[in-house]
Design an enzyme around this catalytic site. Structure first.
Site, PDB file in Angstrom:
ATOM      1  N   HIS A  68       0.757  -1.268   0.146  1.00 22.39           N
ATOM      2  CA  HIS A  68      -0.053   0.117   0.107  1.00 22.39           C
ATOM      3  C   HIS A  68       0.786   1.158  -0.029  1.00 22.39           C
ATOM      4  O   HIS A  68       0.617   2.257  -0.612  1.00 22.39           O
ATOM      5  CB  HIS A  68      -0.923  -0.018   1.235  1.00 22.39           C
ATOM      6  CG  HIS A  68      -1.813   1.086   1.330  1.00 22.39           C
ATOM      7  ND1 HIS A  68      -1.827   1.953   2.423  1.00 22.39           N
ATOM      8  CD2 HIS A  68      -2.705   1.671   0.615  1.00 22.39           C
ATOM      9  CE1 HIS A  68      -2.650   2.832   2.199  1.00 22.39           C
ATOM     10  NE2 HIS A  68      -3.264   2.718   1.192  1.00 22.39           N
ATOM     11  N   GLU A  71       2.005   1.727  -3.425  1.00 23.59           N
ATOM     12  CA  GLU A  71       1.050   2.353  -4.312  1.00 23.59           C
ATOM     13  C   GLU A  71       0.972   3.887  -4.145  1.00 23.59           C
ATOM     14  O   GLU A  71       1.031   4.783  -5.120  1.00 23.59           O
ATOM     15  CB  GLU A  71      -0.301   1.961  -3.804  1.00 23.59           C
ATOM     16  CG  GLU A  71      -1.457   2.401  -4.655  1.00 23.59           C
ATOM     17  CD  GLU A  71      -2.785   2.600  -3.675  1.00 23.59           C
ATOM     18  OE1 GLU A  71      -3.447   3.769  -3.726  1.00 23.59           O
ATOM     19  OE2 GLU A  71      -3.145   1.509  -3.083  1.00 23.59           O
ATOM     20  N   HIS A  72       1.433   4.595  -2.841  1.00 19.94           N
ATOM     21  CA  HIS A  72       1.080   5.882  -2.734  1.00 19.94           C
ATOM     22  C   HIS A  72       2.363   6.455  -3.293  1.00 19.94           C
ATOM     23  O   HIS A  72       2.233   7.373  -3.946  1.00 19.94           O
ATOM     24  CB  HIS A  72       1.173   6.315  -0.997  1.00 19.94           C
ATOM     25  CG  HIS A  72      -0.232   6.072  -0.341  1.00 19.94           C
ATOM     26  ND1 HIS A  72      -0.628   7.264   0.103  1.00 19.94           N
ATOM     27  CD2 HIS A  72      -1.080   5.388  -0.388  1.00 19.94           C
ATOM     28  CE1 HIS A  72      -1.883   7.064   0.863  1.00 19.94           C
ATOM     29  NE2 HIS A  72      -2.014   5.754   0.569  1.00 19.94           N
ATOM     30  N   GLU A 148      -4.882   7.473   7.430  1.00 15.05           N
ATOM     31  CA  GLU A 148      -5.806   6.580   6.543  1.00 15.05           C
ATOM     32  C   GLU A 148      -5.958   5.340   7.766  1.00 15.05           C
ATOM     33  O   GLU A 148      -7.395   4.926   7.753  1.00 15.05           O
ATOM     34  CB  GLU A 148      -5.351   6.031   5.414  1.00 15.05           C
ATOM     35  CG  GLU A 148      -6.237   5.299   4.770  1.00 15.05           C
ATOM     36  CD  GLU A 148      -5.526   5.041   3.096  1.00 15.05           C
ATOM     37  OE1 GLU A 148      -6.008   3.856   2.561  1.00 15.05           O
ATOM     38  OE2 GLU A 148      -4.753   5.773   2.708  1.00 15.05           O
TER      39      GLU A 148
END
Length: 443
Positions: A68, A71-72, A148
């Site tokens: 993840h 991905e950022h 998040e």
């Protein structure tokens, strides 16, 4: 009965034109990138999705959450473009772009006018092998990820409970790790680890490009060769083992109590195979229909028996997705009514499982469940993005995109006896994990 047959006939008629247009054109570049194309000329748009076959199901401690995090970073700069340029160029052309991380894959997509497809390919090819890992950008994105996690997992008590339940249900599988990562791992994650993960998994041979829309397949293959063909080939990492070490380790129970929880909640999860791990694909489709029988709309068994019938629950649902790379869960989630306790609710849920095992489902009920699945399939296939997601998920989990074209055949092959047999085989106490969320003690 006559009305139901008429609805089924109309539904299958609507499937027919889609099936004719469902041909998938396949091409593989010399560097290993797989390209899948489906034509859909009903609109002037195209969905372009690049799927990397890596997600949280490939991770281990202490680097959970790394997929993840990468991905950022993919939305930051490359060797040829500055931070934010990717999104700005897509927006200038009136398109949309975003990404997602899941257990088995990380996906990046653009929805554009069909004549702007080349821009998406040019940008994706650039960041496939020329991403820049800037320390300041990394620190900023890690702050975003911390926030998040706080909003999605740490604040809602139901999410915290589900995180603990999942970690208990998957004893030896990396599916036990949250996709966003454990908090302690996020606190120590280092930039060089992200770069190593990117170099390890972001290779053409570990990716599938899916393009669906108003395009000509040969033109898409030409553009893919022009832009992605320049990406250096690197050998893909072998995919981790897909089966649980012990699929029937014995019944496990977990109970958590949070002061900010207001309503109790019950989770049941059975360790079951996916389409990728099942010895017989028919077992996965039988489990899919079992979940549909339990929770396929207002007339399904759980809402009918537990909510409107006995009133033991205010809500009750079941879920199973056969599209997974590893062994997965057949899950039930319910909330008790105000005057009911979790013991009664658990007994009611188990009774519904027992009913699947002891009573062959009536043909008419099975037909309704199949009709609902076909209706959902028609809806999912109606837009280019839905078709691209369908093909990408199957390709990324090792099941193979060809399975998309067998869906109706596989579903129709499931008999009442097959559902009963699958329930008897897989929905057993030795495969079960029970999770309970309890509100805090009142003063």
């Amino acid at each position: 009965m006559a009305l139901r047959r008429l609805l089924t006939t109309l539904l299958l008629a609507s499937l027919a034109p889609l099936a004719a247009a469902d041909r998938v054109h396949h091409h593989e570049l010399d560097n290993g990138l797989t390209v899948l194309v489906q034509e859909d000329h009903r609109g002037g748009v195209v969905a372009s999705m690049l799927w990397y076959h890596v997600g949280s199901g490939h991770e281990h401690r202490p680097i959970t959450g790394i997929s993840h995090a990468v991905e950022h970073m993919m939305f930051k700069g490359t060797e040829t473009r500055e931070t934010g340029e990717f999104a700005r160029q897509i927006a200038r052309e009136g398109g949309q772009t975003n990404a997602f991380t899941a257990r088995d894959f990380t996906g990046y997509f653009q929805l554009l006018a069909a004549d702007r497809l080349e821009l998406a390919m040019e940008l994706e090819a650039d960041r496939m092998h020329q991403l820049v890992f800037d320390p300041e950008e990394f620190q900023r994105e890690m702050q975003v990820i911390h926030e998040e996690r706080r909003q999605r997992v740490d604040d809602p008590p139901e999410a915290r409970a589900f995180e603990r339940f999942t970690a208990t249900a998957h004893m030896a599988s990396p599916y036990r790790h949250p996709i966003i990562g454990w908090q302690r791992d996020l606190d120590r994650l280092r930039l060089e680890e992200l770069e190593a993960w990117y170099q390890r998994w972001y290779t053409p041979s570990n990716a599938t490009l899916v393009v669906v829309g108003a395009v000509e397949p040969e033109r898409v293959f030409e553009l893919a060769e022009r832009h992605f063909g320049e990406v250096p080939a690197r050998e893909a990492e072998p995919q981790p083992e897909g089966r649980e070490i012990d699929a029937a380790p014995g019944e496990r129970r977990i109970e958590v109590r949070f002061d900010d929880a207001r309503v109790p909640m019950l989770f049941l999860g059975y360790n079951v195979p996916s389409l990728a791990t099942a010895a017989d694909p028919g077992d996965a489709y039988a489990l899919l229909l079992a979940a549909e029988l339990l929770d396929g709309g207002r007339s399904a068994r759980l809402p009918e028996a537990l909510v409107r019938g006995s009133g033991v629950a205010t809500s009750a649902s079941a879920g199973y997705s056969p599209v997974a790379r590893l062994d997965t869960l057949f899950s039930l989630v319910a909330r008790p009514a105000d005057d009911q306790d979790l013991d009664d609710l658990e007994s009611a849920l188990r009774e519904q499982i027992h009913r699947l095992q002891e009573e062959p489902v009536a043909d008419s009920e099975l037909e309704r469940a199949m009709t609902r699945l076909f209706a959902a399939e028609v809806y999912a296939r109606d837009a280019p993005m839905g078709r691209a997601q369908r093909l990408g998920r199957l390709a990324s989990t090792g099941i193979g995109w060809e399975e998309a074209q067998r869906f109706e055949e596989r579903v129709r092959a499931v008999s009442p006896e097959a559902i009963q047999r699958a329930a008897e085989t897989y929905l057993q106490p030795e495969r079960l994990t029970v999770g309970r969320l309890l509100p805090g003690e009142e003063d």
